[in-house]
Design an enzyme around this catalytic site. Structure first.
Site, PDB file in Angstrom:
ATOM      1  N   LYS A  91       0.169   4.273  -0.516  1.00 28.52           N
ATOM      2  CA  LYS A  91      -0.473   5.512  -0.017  1.00 28.52           C
ATOM      3  C   LYS A  91      -0.152   6.684  -0.953  1.00 28.52           C
ATOM      4  O   LYS A  91      -0.122   6.494  -2.170  1.00 28.52           O
ATOM      5  CB  LYS A  91      -0.053   5.778   1.425  1.00 28.52           C
ATOM      6  CG  LYS A  91      -0.251   4.549   2.312  1.00 28.52           C
ATOM      7  CD  LYS A  91      -0.095   4.814   3.770  1.00 28.52           C
ATOM      8  CE  LYS A  91      -0.284   3.515   4.543  1.00 28.52           C
ATOM      9  NZ  LYS A  91      -0.347   3.690   5.976  1.00 28.52           N
ATOM     10  N   ASN A 104       0.867  -1.180   0.000  1.00 30.53           N
ATOM     11  CA  ASN A 104       0.000   0.000   0.000  1.00 30.53           C
ATOM     12  C   ASN A 104       0.906   1.232   0.000  1.00 30.53           C
ATOM     13  O   ASN A 104       1.436   1.617   1.033  1.00 30.53           O
ATOM     14  CB  ASN A 104      -0.886  -0.033   1.257  1.00 30.53           C
ATOM     15  CG  ASN A 104      -1.768   1.199   1.359  1.00 30.53           C
ATOM     16  OD1 ASN A 104      -1.868   1.981   0.411  1.00 30.53           O
ATOM     17  ND2 ASN A 104      -2.407   1.365   2.511  1.00 30.53           N
ATOM     18  N   GLU A 114      -6.304  -4.102  10.521  1.00 31.59           N
ATOM     19  CA  GLU A 114      -5.237  -3.130  10.731  1.00 31.59           C
ATOM     20  C   GLU A 114      -5.559  -2.289  11.968  1.00 31.59           C
ATOM     21  O   GLU A 114      -6.313  -1.303  11.864  1.00 31.59           O
ATOM     22  CB  GLU A 114      -5.122  -2.200   9.527  1.00 31.59           C
ATOM     23  CG  GLU A 114      -4.744  -2.874   8.240  1.00 31.59           C
ATOM     24  CD  GLU A 114      -4.083  -1.889   7.283  1.00 31.59           C
ATOM     25  OE1 GLU A 114      -2.928  -2.121   6.906  1.00 31.59           O
ATOM     26  OE2 GLU A 114      -4.712  -0.870   6.945  1.00 31.59           O
ATOM     27  N   SER A 169       2.604  -1.616  10.568  1.00 29.37           N
ATOM     28  CA  SER A 169       4.027  -1.676  10.926  1.00 29.37           C
ATOM     29  C   SER A 169       4.698  -3.011  10.636  1.00 29.37           C
ATOM     30  O   SER A 169       5.586  -3.445  11.374  1.00 29.37           O
ATOM     31  CB  SER A 169       4.218  -1.324  12.408  1.00 29.37           C
ATOM     32  OG  SER A 169       3.859   0.009  12.644  1.00 29.37           O
ATOM     33  N   HIS A 177      -9.903   1.765   4.497  1.00 27.33           N
ATOM     34  CA  HIS A 177      -8.667   2.030   5.239  1.00 27.33           C
ATOM     35  C   HIS A 177      -8.919   3.136   6.270  1.00 27.33           C
ATOM     36  O   HIS A 177      -9.644   4.093   5.982  1.00 27.33           O
ATOM     37  CB  HIS A 177      -7.546   2.439   4.281  1.00 27.33           C
ATOM     38  CG  HIS A 177      -6.195   2.389   4.923  1.00 27.33           C
ATOM     39  ND1 HIS A 177      -5.789   3.325   5.846  1.00 27.33           N
ATOM     40  CD2 HIS A 177      -5.172   1.499   4.820  1.00 27.33           C
ATOM     41  CE1 HIS A 177      -4.568   3.016   6.264  1.00 27.33           C
ATOM     42  NE2 HIS A 177      -4.176   1.905   5.656  1.00 27.33           N
ATOM     43  N   GLU A 187      -7.213   5.501   7.187  1.00 25.53           N
ATOM     44  CA  GLU A 187      -6.815   6.837   6.727  1.00 25.53           C
ATOM     45  C   GLU A 187      -7.864   7.443   5.792  1.00 25.53           C
ATOM     46  O   GLU A 187      -7.858   8.647   5.565  1.00 25.53           O
ATOM     47  CB  GLU A 187      -5.434   6.758   6.030  1.00 25.53           C
ATOM     48  CG  GLU A 187      -4.313   6.547   7.039  1.00 25.53           C
ATOM     49  CD  GLU A 187      -3.071   5.879   6.462  1.00 25.53           C
ATOM     50  OE1 GLU A 187      -2.984   5.716   5.238  1.00 25.53           O
ATOM     51  OE2 GLU A 187      -2.190   5.498   7.267  1.00 25.53           O
ATOM     52  N   GLY A 229       1.903   2.608  11.002  1.00 26.13           N
ATOM     53  CA  GLY A 229       2.959   3.615  10.936  1.00 26.13           C
ATOM     54  C   GLY A 229       3.602   3.960  12.272  1.00 26.13           C
ATOM     55  O   GLY A 229       4.367   4.915  12.368  1.00 26.13           O
TER      56      GLY A 229
HETATM   57  P1  PGA Z   1       2.357   0.654   7.669  1.00 22.96           P
HETATM   58  O1  PGA Z   1       0.951   0.882   6.928  1.00 22.96           O
HETATM   59  O2  PGA Z   1       2.887  -0.659   7.224  1.00 22.96           O
HETATM   60  O3  PGA Z   1       3.207   1.805   7.231  1.00 22.96           O
HETATM   61  O4  PGA Z   1       2.075   0.665   9.140  1.00 22.96           O
HETATM   62  C1  PGA Z   1       0.065  -0.162   6.737  1.00 22.96           C
HETATM   63  C2  PGA Z   1      -1.217   0.340   6.140  1.00 22.96           C
HETATM   64  O5  PGA Z   1      -1.651   1.435   6.504  1.00 22.96           O
HETATM   65  O6  PGA Z   1      -1.814  -0.318   5.273  1.00 22.96           O
END
Ligand code: PGA
Length: 250
Positions: free
Chosen positions: A12, A10, A168, A211, A100, A102, A174
């Site tokens: 982003k 992903n 998640e 993460s 997601h 976000e 993150g």
């Molecule tokens: P990350 O993001 O691996 O940077 O924690 C995962 C995600 O948001 O899909």
């Protein structure tokens, strides 16, 4: 029994045309690797790069996905700024990330997510359906209640076979903080039961995101109900992404 393990990148809001070299390195690693039968690598770059990447990367072992889809269940129409499932499919996506955290934060409520899932499936896109609790909900021991609600409110029974459920935890995305194995085992076991009971599915596909790194993937691999990973930061560079795949199979 061997099952498919998903490694989903992903990206982003990251990447540019030059980032194709990161994917090319993954392709050459993948070509050399003997056992490609049981894993699936999917890149979800920003949409402006998707079609370009898809045209350049001819390798069938690598698949592509989008990070969003219009909730409007039409192929074309007078909807400024919207991208339909058909458009994503035409751009080279076979998957799409929906729900997601976000995105939920800004503009995705339960109904929007439901509409997006339906739009995606109508366009023959597979859905990477994200769910996750925040830290406060976890502290209040509400995680399972939150997750079940996120699923029930947006996922219709008829769609269950077309989704990959990506758990998640928001507090892990993150942050470098991972849930304990006990916590993850509890969550996946309960979700598995819930999905089997409510959705009458034999083997729900569930993955983990938050993460993920080449170090912690070894341990995550011990949880048998986890069938892969949605990887943000560590998927941007081929070196760390490849190391995750390698270490998982060690
Ligand atoms: P990350 O993001 O691996 O940077 O924690 C995962 C995600 O948001 O899909």
């Amino acid at each position: 029994m061997n099952k498919t393990i998903y490694f989903i990148a992903n990206w982003k809001m990251n990447g540019n045309c030059n980032s194709i070299k990161e994917i090319e390195r993954v392709v050459s690693f993948y070509k050399k690797k003997a056992n490609t039968n049981f894993n699936k690598i999917i890149f979800c770059p920003p949409l402006n790069l998707l079609n370009y990447f898809k045209k350049k990367i001819k390798n069938k072992l690598i698949d592509f996905g989008a990070q969003d889809i219009s909730k409007i269940n039409l192929d074309y129409g007078p909807y400024t700024g919207q991208l339909s499932g058909k458009m994503l499919k035409d751009s080279g996506a076979n998957y799409v990330i929906i729900g997601h955290s976000e995105k939920r934060l800004f503009d995705e409520d339960f109904i929007t997510i439901k509409q997006k899932i339906n739009s995606a499936i109508k366009s023959k896109l597979k859905v990477i359906f994200c769910i996750g609790e925040n830290l406060l909900q976890k502290k209040k021991k509400l995680s399972l209640k939150v997750l079940k609600k996120q699923i029930s409110q947006s996922l219709e029974k008829k769609n269950i076979n077309k989704v990959i459920i990506a758990y998640e935890p928001i507090w892990s995305i993150g942050t470098g903080i991972l849930p304990t194995n006990d916590y993850l085992s509890m969550i996946y076991t309960k979700l598995n039961i819930f999905l089997k009971d409510k959705y009458k599915i034999k083997t729900p596909i569930m993955i983990y995101g938050g993460s993920v790194t080449s170090d912690n993937v070894v341990n995550l691999g011990n949880i048998s109900l986890i069938s892969g990973f949605l990887i943000g930061g560590a998927s941007l560079k081929s070196k760390s992404f490849i190391k995750i795949i390698k270490n998982y199979f060690i």
